[in-house]
Design a protein around this motif. Sequence first.
Motif, PDB file in Angstrom:
ATOM      1  N   ASN A 333     -44.539 -29.784 -34.700  1.00 17.71           N
ATOM      2  CA  ASN A 333     -44.868 -30.850 -34.438  1.00 17.71           C
ATOM      3  C   ASN A 333     -44.032 -32.064 -33.972  1.00 17.71           C
ATOM      4  OD1 ASN A 333     -46.764 -33.531 -35.616  1.00 17.71           O
ATOM      5  ND2 ASN A 333     -47.679 -32.400 -33.983  1.00 17.71           N
ATOM      6  N   GLY A 334     -44.286 -32.779 -32.736  1.00 23.19           N
ATOM      7  CA  GLY A 334     -43.607 -33.814 -32.584  1.00 23.19           C
ATOM      8  C   GLY A 334     -43.956 -34.649 -31.323  1.00 23.19           C
ATOM      9  N   GLU A 335     -43.697 -35.872 -31.283  1.00 24.80           N
ATOM     10  CA  GLU A 335     -44.149 -36.459 -30.148  1.00 24.80           C
ATOM     11  C   GLU A 335     -43.345 -36.023 -28.683  1.00 24.80           C
ATOM     12  OE1 GLU A 335     -43.195 -40.755 -30.411  1.00 24.80           O
ATOM     13  OE2 GLU A 335     -44.485 -40.878 -32.160  1.00 24.80           O
ATOM     14  N   THR A 336     -43.755 -36.135 -27.502  1.00 27.20           N
ATOM     15  CA  THR A 336     -43.257 -35.722 -26.320  1.00 27.20           C
ATOM     16  C   THR A 336     -41.858 -36.397 -26.228  1.00 27.20           C
ATOM     17  OG1 THR A 336     -45.476 -35.854 -25.152  1.00 27.20           O
ATOM     18  CG2 THR A 336     -43.335 -36.071 -23.820  1.00 27.20           C
ATOM     19  N   GLY A 337     -40.893 -35.434 -25.909  1.00 28.78           N
ATOM     20  CA  GLY A 337     -39.384 -35.794 -25.680  1.00 28.78           C
ATOM     21  C   GLY A 337     -38.611 -35.494 -26.940  1.00 28.78           C
ATOM     22  N   THR A 338     -39.202 -35.223 -28.154  1.00 32.22           N
ATOM     23  CA  THR A 338     -38.615 -34.932 -29.294  1.00 32.22           C
ATOM     24  C   THR A 338     -37.474 -33.884 -29.240  1.00 32.22           C
ATOM     25  OG1 THR A 338     -40.301 -34.129 -30.420  1.00 32.22           O
ATOM     26  CG2 THR A 338     -39.885 -36.443 -30.544  1.00 32.22           C
ATOM     27  N   PHE A 404     -42.639 -18.489 -27.685  1.00 34.80           N
ATOM     28  CA  PHE A 404     -42.729 -19.765 -27.828  1.00 34.80           C
ATOM     29  C   PHE A 404     -43.851 -20.500 -27.215  1.00 34.80           C
ATOM     30  CE2 PHE A 404     -41.535 -24.329 -26.887  1.00 34.80           C
ATOM     31  CZ  PHE A 404     -41.718 -25.026 -27.957  1.00 34.80           C
ATOM     32  N   LEU A 405     -44.882 -20.654 -27.813  1.00 33.42           N
ATOM     33  CA  LEU A 405     -46.102 -21.052 -27.050  1.00 33.42           C
ATOM     34  C   LEU A 405     -46.281 -22.681 -27.278  1.00 33.42           C
ATOM     35  CD1 LEU A 405     -48.701 -18.610 -28.344  1.00 33.42           C
ATOM     36  CD2 LEU A 405     -47.348 -18.610 -26.138  1.00 33.42           C
ATOM     37  N   ASP A 406     -45.672 -23.531 -26.208  1.00 34.19           N
ATOM     38  CA  ASP A 406     -45.676 -25.005 -26.129  1.00 34.19           C
ATOM     39  C   ASP A 406     -47.020 -25.416 -25.884  1.00 34.19           C
ATOM     40  OD1 ASP A 406     -44.765 -27.420 -26.552  1.00 34.19           O
ATOM     41  OD2 ASP A 406     -43.328 -27.520 -24.779  1.00 34.19           O
ATOM     42  N   GLU A 407     -47.371 -26.662 -26.385  1.00 30.22           N
ATOM     43  CA  GLU A 407     -48.973 -27.327 -26.250  1.00 30.22           C
ATOM     44  C   GLU A 407     -49.896 -26.157 -26.442  1.00 30.22           C
ATOM     45  OE1 GLU A 407     -48.959 -30.209 -26.304  1.00 30.22           O
ATOM     46  OE2 GLU A 407     -46.745 -30.795 -25.445  1.00 30.22           O
ATOM     47  N   VAL A 408     -49.914 -25.652 -27.477  1.00 35.97           N
ATOM     48  CA  VAL A 408     -51.065 -24.426 -27.867  1.00 35.97           C
ATOM     49  C   VAL A 408     -52.111 -25.109 -28.023  1.00 35.97           C
ATOM     50  CG1 VAL A 408     -50.433 -24.470 -30.290  1.00 35.97           C
ATOM     51  CG2 VAL A 408     -50.896 -22.303 -29.374  1.00 35.97           C
ATOM     52  N   ALA A 409     -52.420 -26.239 -28.482  1.00 29.61           N
ATOM     53  CA  ALA A 409     -53.694 -26.722 -28.555  1.00 29.61           C
ATOM     54  C   ALA A 409     -54.529 -27.088 -27.093  1.00 29.61           C
ATOM     55  CB  ALA A 409     -53.621 -28.279 -29.306  1.00 29.61           C
ATOM     56  N   HIS A 448     -47.899 -31.747 -29.710  1.00 34.04           N
ATOM     57  CA  HIS A 448     -47.531 -33.101 -29.905  1.00 34.04           C
ATOM     58  C   HIS A 448     -48.558 -33.792 -30.406  1.00 34.04           C
ATOM     59  CE1 HIS A 448     -50.017 -33.572 -26.201  1.00 34.04           C
ATOM     60  NE2 HIS A 448     -50.353 -34.741 -26.604  1.00 34.04           N
ATOM     61  N   CYS A 449     -49.998 -32.959 -30.915  1.00 34.28           N
ATOM     62  CA  CYS A 449     -51.098 -33.496 -31.361  1.00 34.28           C
ATOM     63  C   CYS A 449     -50.964 -33.277 -32.766  1.00 34.28           C
ATOM     64  CB  CYS A 449     -52.402 -32.662 -30.758  1.00 34.28           C
ATOM     65  SG  CYS A 449     -52.428 -32.875 -29.113  1.00 34.28           S
ATOM     66  N   ASP A 450     -51.935 -33.674 -33.714  1.00 35.65           N
ATOM     67  CA  ASP A 450     -52.116 -33.290 -35.006  1.00 35.65           C
ATOM     68  C   ASP A 450     -53.316 -32.079 -34.956  1.00 35.65           C
ATOM     69  OD1 ASP A 450     -52.978 -33.027 -37.476  1.00 35.65           O
ATOM     70  OD2 ASP A 450     -53.325 -35.312 -38.058  1.00 35.65           O
ATOM     71  N   PRO A 472     -45.054 -25.315 -41.143  1.00 40.82           N
ATOM     72  CA  PRO A 472     -44.988 -26.667 -40.058  1.00 40.82           C
ATOM     73  C   PRO A 472     -43.659 -27.272 -40.214  1.00 40.82           C
ATOM     74  CG  PRO A 472     -46.239 -27.230 -41.986  1.00 40.82           C
ATOM     75  CD  PRO A 472     -45.935 -25.647 -42.110  1.00 40.82           C
ATOM     76  N   ILE A 473     -42.943 -27.619 -38.954  1.00 39.46           N
ATOM     77  CA  ILE A 473     -41.700 -28.557 -38.935  1.00 39.46           C
ATOM     78  C   ILE A 473     -41.956 -29.654 -38.069  1.00 39.46           C
ATOM     79  CG2 ILE A 473     -39.500 -28.613 -38.048  1.00 39.46           C
ATOM     80  CD1 ILE A 473     -39.042 -25.587 -38.474  1.00 39.46           C
ATOM     81  N   TYR A 474     -41.913 -30.944 -38.667  1.00 40.72           N
ATOM     82  CA  TYR A 474     -42.117 -32.242 -37.857  1.00 40.72           C
ATOM     83  C   TYR A 474     -41.093 -32.457 -37.354  1.00 40.72           C
ATOM     84  CZ  TYR A 474     -43.410 -36.979 -37.138  1.00 40.72           C
ATOM     85  OH  TYR A 474     -43.590 -38.112 -36.682  1.00 40.72           O
ATOM     86  N   LEU A 475     -40.786 -32.852 -36.110  1.00 37.22           N
ATOM     87  CA  LEU A 475     -39.831 -33.551 -35.686  1.00 37.22           C
ATOM     88  C   LEU A 475     -39.844 -35.058 -35.445  1.00 37.22           C
ATOM     89  CD1 LEU A 475     -38.575 -31.035 -32.576  1.00 37.22           C
ATOM     90  CD2 LEU A 475     -38.087 -30.935 -34.749  1.00 37.22           C
TER      91      LEU A 475
END
Length: 605
Positions: A333-338, A404-409, A448-450, A472-475
């Motif tokens: 989990n992390g903001e866009t661009g992390t 790797f499934l990005d933006e899985v939400a 990038h969401c909660d 979970p790993i938070y960037l």
Amino acid sequence: MKNSVWSRFVREGVLDESRINKRISESWYICRKDGVNPYNGKGEKILQQKQFVQRKNDRNDLLYAALPLIKNLQKIFAQTKSLFLLVDSEGYVLYMDGDQLALEKAGAINFIEGAKWTEKEVGTNAVGTALRTREPITVIGAEHYAVASHSWGCASSPILGVDRCVEGVLNISYPLEYGVHERMLPAVVSAAYAIEQKLMNMAKDKELELMQNVFFTESQDALSLICNEKEKIIWSSSQIKKERSTNQATAYLSEFLNKGYIVCQKQPVYSQIQYDLIGYKITLKKAPMEEGKKLLVKPEFTFGGVCGESEKFRSVLLQARRAANSNITVHINGETGTGKEIMARSIHLNSTRKHAPFIAVNCGTLPKELIASELFGYVGGAFTGAKREGHKGKFQQANGGTLFLDEVAEITQEMQVALLRVLEEKKVVPVGGTKAIPVDVRIITATHCDLAELARKGDVREDFFYRIFVYPIYLPPLRARVEDIQYFIEHYCRTNNWAVTFPHDLLECLQTYEWPGNIRELQNFLDRLRLECEPGLPTVTDIKKLLHPAIKPISHSEPLTYREHIEKEKMMNALLATEGNVTKAAERLSISRSTLYRKIKKFNL
């Protein structure tokens, strides 16, 4: 909060979130996932006496700093029939004292010295939840997940160390039969902050004592280092600085050894005041070519991006190393661009699957009509336009490796059901096919969401959430690791053959900006800056002209926490005492000028 809310949740898993604090509901979901028994909650993991004494000895600094302040709290709240606790970073109770009747009541549920009091052990509670969230919290009655603590009220605040990692938790607990005490949380937060300041002063005293050893090194021309007890370098000889062609020492010894040196002597240094280990005096030698190949320290985790030296990102790398050494499902989990994909790829390349494929899929860019065929593949003639020979989906392409499934939400709930079945059965059925194909795939997801919040709202299925939200790993955003900006710039300059060195005033200007686009925004900004200024050196005017018009800094409109209120007040006092002199105020607060500027902006001072 009424018992009925708790009862319905533990029976049915249904929760009316309008009637419960967000942190409590989040913790309840975690406890349910971890299988905590809500009808018990007595402490079961208790240290033997020898282990307990050893643990206290290992955390002597924390006890030394905290006990005087705990004694003060005991005097202030003497009439509340409360218990006063100090808990270490792993959740073990190091110290407990207070009202005798309350001690007996706590003993009945094994809430005693040496007990482990985390969410995983006893369910939602102020100690364990403060440890996990790194935030102060009050937990009253049926807000506790386990019934054993329903007759208690608790207030806790984490204690952060010099490296901003959690050192422990300060807690006050009291039987609810004597009433609810709302004044406790502010007092606990204030005392925890005072303990942090004391720990910081103790660390400085140790470092000063350690630095005295610099004067006893055999030669300033030798390859010598002075490290603290965590092997962080606090001094290096002029010869090392000369050979490394840098004014900044490498942060940790292990990193330094990867640059062509080996240790020939490592002498422990003990405090003459408290007689504990405070560091090491180290002599190095250059590794011969043949010897160096054998003896250079192998990095524990090879990261594909820029690491820097911030403690926050070092702790992230530690998490990533643990994940790479297992086959556990990871959620980033992390903001866009992390740098979520870079982290996912690094975990893959450090794992036993590194020689197999790494397949990345951005779920947010796939049309919902095509996502099934992209992930699961299809047989020939499955639909109009399909290839005659069919198509292997991403799961089959990643077989043996990592998907790797990005933006899985972003995927639909129907697809979440289909993915859940594949993850549980480890088989895929291509679109238009009937035969299940076994797949061996390690899953890493990112958003990038909660994700927990989306699950609570129903946007993400709860069963799907629990299946992918395992480790979970938070960037952290770039604004939370501004000390690493220098390393990103140096990496950019090396990669692009830009022969400039940013002076302190330029770095300070970049460190006070919020970087809403994070690392990606920094890279794009450096591209613009190089185009405008190459071959010359940029100025502060150049930076401000190119930086601020694009995206305005983020406004901090969220309410301040107790800790931030205390921090703001201390900053205001320091600025008043120094008549607004930022340099002198930063010295009084024992922080850098750039940090103080950033906090002035944050608190709108």
